[in-house]
Design an enzyme around this catalytic site. Structure first.
Site, PDB file in Angstrom:
ATOM      1  N   ILE A 172      -5.363  -9.744   2.917  1.00  0.00           N
ATOM      2  CA  ILE A 172      -6.693 -10.270   2.638  1.00  0.00           C
ATOM      3  C   ILE A 172      -6.679 -11.230   1.453  1.00  0.00           C
ATOM      4  O   ILE A 172      -7.723 -11.586   0.925  1.00  0.00           O
ATOM      5  CB  ILE A 172      -7.686  -9.121   2.367  1.00  0.00           C
ATOM      6  CG1 ILE A 172      -7.221  -8.258   1.193  1.00  0.00           C
ATOM      7  CG2 ILE A 172      -7.860  -8.257   3.620  1.00  0.00           C
ATOM      8  CD1 ILE A 172      -8.205  -7.155   0.794  1.00  0.00           C
ATOM      9  N   ASP A 173      -5.478 -11.680   1.047  1.00  0.00           N
ATOM     10  CA  ASP A 173      -5.345 -12.432  -0.202  1.00  0.00           C
ATOM     11  C   ASP A 173      -5.475 -13.945  -0.061  1.00  0.00           C
ATOM     12  O   ASP A 173      -5.568 -14.656  -1.068  1.00  0.00           O
ATOM     13  CB  ASP A 173      -4.014 -12.096  -0.885  1.00  0.00           C
ATOM     14  CG  ASP A 173      -2.815 -12.248   0.052  1.00  0.00           C
ATOM     15  OD1 ASP A 173      -2.744 -13.243   0.805  1.00  0.00           O
ATOM     16  OD2 ASP A 173      -1.942 -11.351   0.038  1.00  0.00           O
ATOM     17  N   GLN A 213      -2.178  -9.177   8.167  1.00  0.00           N
ATOM     18  CA  GLN A 213      -2.987  -8.019   7.799  1.00  0.00           C
ATOM     19  C   GLN A 213      -3.471  -8.127   6.357  1.00  0.00           C
ATOM     20  O   GLN A 213      -4.226  -7.276   5.894  1.00  0.00           O
ATOM     21  CB  GLN A 213      -2.152  -6.739   7.968  1.00  0.00           C
ATOM     22  CG  GLN A 213      -1.741  -6.455   9.405  1.00  0.00           C
ATOM     23  CD  GLN A 213      -0.761  -5.298   9.491  1.00  0.00           C
ATOM     24  OE1 GLN A 213       0.411  -5.448   9.186  1.00  0.00           O
ATOM     25  NE2 GLN A 213      -1.241  -4.144   9.906  1.00  0.00           N
ATOM     26  N   PHE A 247       0.802  -1.217   0.000  1.00  0.00           N
ATOM     27  CA  PHE A 247       0.000   0.000   0.000  1.00  0.00           C
ATOM     28  C   PHE A 247       0.837   1.269   0.000  1.00  0.00           C
ATOM     29  O   PHE A 247       0.598   2.182  -0.778  1.00  0.00           O
ATOM     30  CB  PHE A 247      -0.934   0.007   1.224  1.00  0.00           C
ATOM     31  CG  PHE A 247      -2.056  -0.988   1.098  1.00  0.00           C
ATOM     32  CD1 PHE A 247      -3.293  -0.592   0.632  1.00  0.00           C
ATOM     33  CD2 PHE A 247      -1.869  -2.316   1.438  1.00  0.00           C
ATOM     34  CE1 PHE A 247      -4.330  -1.494   0.504  1.00  0.00           C
ATOM     35  CE2 PHE A 247      -2.891  -3.232   1.303  1.00  0.00           C
ATOM     36  CZ  PHE A 247      -4.130  -2.824   0.839  1.00  0.00           C
ATOM     37  N   CYS A 303     -29.432 -11.018   3.775  1.00  0.00           N
ATOM     38  CA  CYS A 303     -29.754 -12.365   4.272  1.00  0.00           C
ATOM     39  C   CYS A 303     -28.530 -13.147   4.730  1.00  0.00           C
ATOM     40  O   CYS A 303     -28.666 -14.284   5.193  1.00  0.00           O
ATOM     41  CB  CYS A 303     -30.520 -13.147   3.210  1.00  0.00           C
ATOM     42  SG  CYS A 303     -29.511 -13.709   1.802  1.00  0.00           S
ATOM     43  N   HIS A 337      -7.740  -8.428   8.859  1.00  0.00           N
ATOM     44  CA  HIS A 337      -8.501  -7.529   7.989  1.00  0.00           C
ATOM     45  C   HIS A 337      -9.459  -8.266   7.068  1.00  0.00           C
ATOM     46  O   HIS A 337      -9.982  -7.682   6.115  1.00  0.00           O
ATOM     47  CB  HIS A 337      -7.546  -6.649   7.182  1.00  0.00           C
ATOM     48  CG  HIS A 337      -6.742  -5.719   8.033  1.00  0.00           C
ATOM     49  ND1 HIS A 337      -5.555  -5.135   7.612  1.00  0.00           N
ATOM     50  CD2 HIS A 337      -6.932  -5.266   9.300  1.00  0.00           C
ATOM     51  CE1 HIS A 337      -5.065  -4.379   8.581  1.00  0.00           C
ATOM     52  NE2 HIS A 337      -5.877  -4.443   9.609  1.00  0.00           N
TER      53      HIS A 337
END
Length: 242
Positions: free
Chosen positions: A105-106, A103, A33, A132, A121
């Site tokens: 998300i992959d 940390q 990032f 739903c 994360h």
């Protein structure tokens, strides 16, 4: 001599905890990032900052724009685990590594074979209907022809199970991570700037004297580390297990 000592520490341990960030996956082709080549720099020419696009308010107000950014910048379905992920999975299989706290998300740690992974994360591989709670996979999201994927059962909006800005981390998951770090005999922290809270604050809970920090750039915790290495995460972890 110091690196040989690190190899001994890893070989002798039976309770290593690994805490990793985006730098763990850069060698799998997923940008981090905040580095010079990272996502925030690459997206810097846009009118809206990535931090705003990846916020809860933006997602709720402009889901189609969120998904346009998310699909183009955050999803790497063809990415494969690199040497760092595989080294950690082997350490766990050998009974040396207790927990991976990430940390990221992959989902690459799980793809490499790690089993005890705490995803602070969330994960792009889990998605759910906000009405739903029907579950959807990453493949479902990618296959959707809609600007914003909708639930096949009720028509509700599908949200990735990732922690956006303005959202809180799962408190139970944080507590598990905190407990594991406190009990670790070796803490390896790698590929993270240690600037994102509250996740980065977890590192300060370690009470031992075998804190190994691996990161290409300086972090606020360099002075607290017992061993600090400025190099590739994959290269160092592969060398440490030999």
């Amino acid at each position: 001599m110091e690196f040989e000592r690190l190899k001994e520490i890893v070989a002798e341990s039976r309770n290593i905890v690994f805490f990793g960030g985006a730098g763990t996956s850069t060698e799998s082709g997923i940008p981090d990032f905040r580095s010079a080549d990272g996502l925030y720099q690459a997206a810097g020419g846009g009118r809206i900052a990535p931090e705003e696009i990846l916020s809860r308010d933006f997602f709720m107000a402009r889901p189609a724009d969120f998904y346009a950014f998310y699909r183009s910048k955050m999803l790497y379905p063809d990415a494969r685990p690199n040497a760092a992920h595989h080294a950690l999975a082997r350490m766990e299989a050998q009974g040396r590594l207790a927990t991976v706290i990430t940390q990221n998300i992959d989902g690459l740690h799980q793809k490499a074979g790690s089993r005890n992974v705490l995803e602070l994360h969330g994960s792009v591989h889990r998605n759910f209907c906000m009405d739903c709670r029907e579950a959807y996979s990453l493949e479902d999201v990618l296959a959707s022809k809609e600007e914003c994927p909708r639930c096949a059962r009720c028509g509700g909006m599908i949200k990735p199970d990732v922690v956006l800005y303005q959202e809180s981390l799962d408190t139970d998951l944080l507590q598990r991570a905190a407990n594991d770090i406190r009990q670790a005999d070796v803490l390896i922290v790698a590929g993270t700037s240690l600037t994102v809270q509250p996740a980065a604050g977890l590192v300060r809970l370690y009470e031992g004297n075998k804190f190994i920090l691996i990161n290409k750039s300086a972090t606020p915790m360099d002075g607290a580390a017992d061993y600090a290495i400025s190099d590739s995460v994959a290269k160092v972890l592969s060398a440490l297990e030999k």
